[in-house]
Motif scaffolding. Structure first.
Motif, PDB file in Angstrom:
ATOM      1  N   LEU A  65      23.834  22.415  73.682  1.00  0.00           N
ATOM      2  CA  LEU A  65      24.629  21.303  74.205  1.00  0.00           C
ATOM      3  C   LEU A  65      23.758  20.246  74.875  1.00  0.00           C
ATOM      4  N   ARG A  66      22.795  20.703  75.624  1.00  0.00           N
ATOM      5  CA  ARG A  66      21.970  19.768  76.387  1.00  0.00           C
ATOM      6  C   ARG A  66      21.115  18.878  75.491  1.00  0.00           C
ATOM      7  N   THR A  85      22.997  16.837  81.119  1.00  0.00           N
ATOM      8  CA  THR A  85      23.656  16.727  79.817  1.00  0.00           C
ATOM      9  C   THR A  85      22.704  16.203  78.758  1.00  0.00           C
ATOM     10  N   LYS A 141      29.859  17.174  76.273  1.00  0.00           N
ATOM     11  CA  LYS A 141      28.689  17.457  77.109  1.00  0.00           C
ATOM     12  C   LYS A 141      29.040  17.474  78.590  1.00  0.00           C
ATOM     13  N   ILE A 193      26.953  20.822  67.304  1.00  0.00           N
ATOM     14  CA  ILE A 193      27.667  21.514  68.379  1.00  0.00           C
ATOM     15  C   ILE A 193      28.911  22.196  67.836  1.00  0.00           C
ATOM     16  N   THR A 242      27.177  15.654  67.013  1.00  0.00           N
ATOM     17  CA  THR A 242      28.397  16.392  67.357  1.00  0.00           C
ATOM     18  C   THR A 242      28.663  17.499  66.352  1.00  0.00           C
TER      19      THR A 242
END
Length: 206
Positions: free
Chosen positions: A39-40, A206, A172, A48, A45
């Motif tokens: 995620l970081r 994030t 995020k 993820i 997208t």
């Protein structure tokens, strides 16, 4: 064509969403590296959503011993579109990037219908690493930490609803708050309910 009733139902669910259920039930025991590495660092997208889909399918249903009922996940484009929320044109890119970053492994490549051959769905599995040291460095990441600990019970709503439907920024930000609240446990076994996040710190995590 999408079923109009399904579309209306989806809109109603969006309007009626009142918040996450308490993390005592309806959760998945997710590796913290999903937040600390995937995620970081993700700029895509689709990556993820792809990894979250496999985590949910793999770890969301376990036997009485706590072992996943499925470790190799059969999937096709339709599932990744409808359940993971990945646009058809971005699926190949998301899968290839997830493999390159060592988040997952393709066990069997799928193929379309052709003369004399039936279609075969692709088969994927998460990449796991049985090393003793937990790492958040994406440069040396070779799979999710497979040993005891370094996981958090995450509300299924985050994986099932928010990740497939929301923007990268929302995914995020909410993920960072989850990681820094219920993702931290004190020595008495309790988890945080609140965390102070400044406008300076939030972009950093994030």
């Amino acid at each position: 064509m999408q079923d109009p009733n399904a579309r209306a139902s989806s809109k109603n669910q969006s309007r009626l969403f009142q918040g996450f259920q308490p993390p005592q039930s309806n959760t998945t025991y997710v590796p913290n590296q999903f937040f600390d590495v995937v995620l970081r660092n993700a700029k895509n997208t689709g990556v993820i959503r792809c990894v979250a889909f496999l985590l949910r399918k793999t770890l969301g249903w376990c036997d009485q011993e706590g072992n996943p009922q499925e470790t190799e996940i059969v999937t096709d484009y339709q599932q990744l579109i409808q359940r993971a929320g990945i646009g058809r044109a971005r699926i190949r890119e998301a899968l290839d990037e997830s493999e390159r970053l060592n988040y997952l492994r393709c066990v069997r490549k799928g193929r379309s219908d052709s003369a004399g051959k039936r279609a075969v769905s692709s088969l994927f599995e998460l990449r796991w690493n049985d090393i003793s040291e937990y790492s958040t460095d994406p440069e040396i990441f070779t799979g999710f930490f497979a040993r005891e600990g370094n996981r958090t019970y995450i509300p299924n709503q985050y994986l099932d609803y928010l990740i497939p439907n929301e923007s990268l920024a929302v995914i995020k930000v909410v993920g960072a708050i989850i990681r820094h609240t219920i993702g931290f446990q004190n020595r008495y076994g309790f988890r945080r309910k609140q965390v102070a996040m400044s406008h300076t710190k939030l972009p950093r995590v994030t």
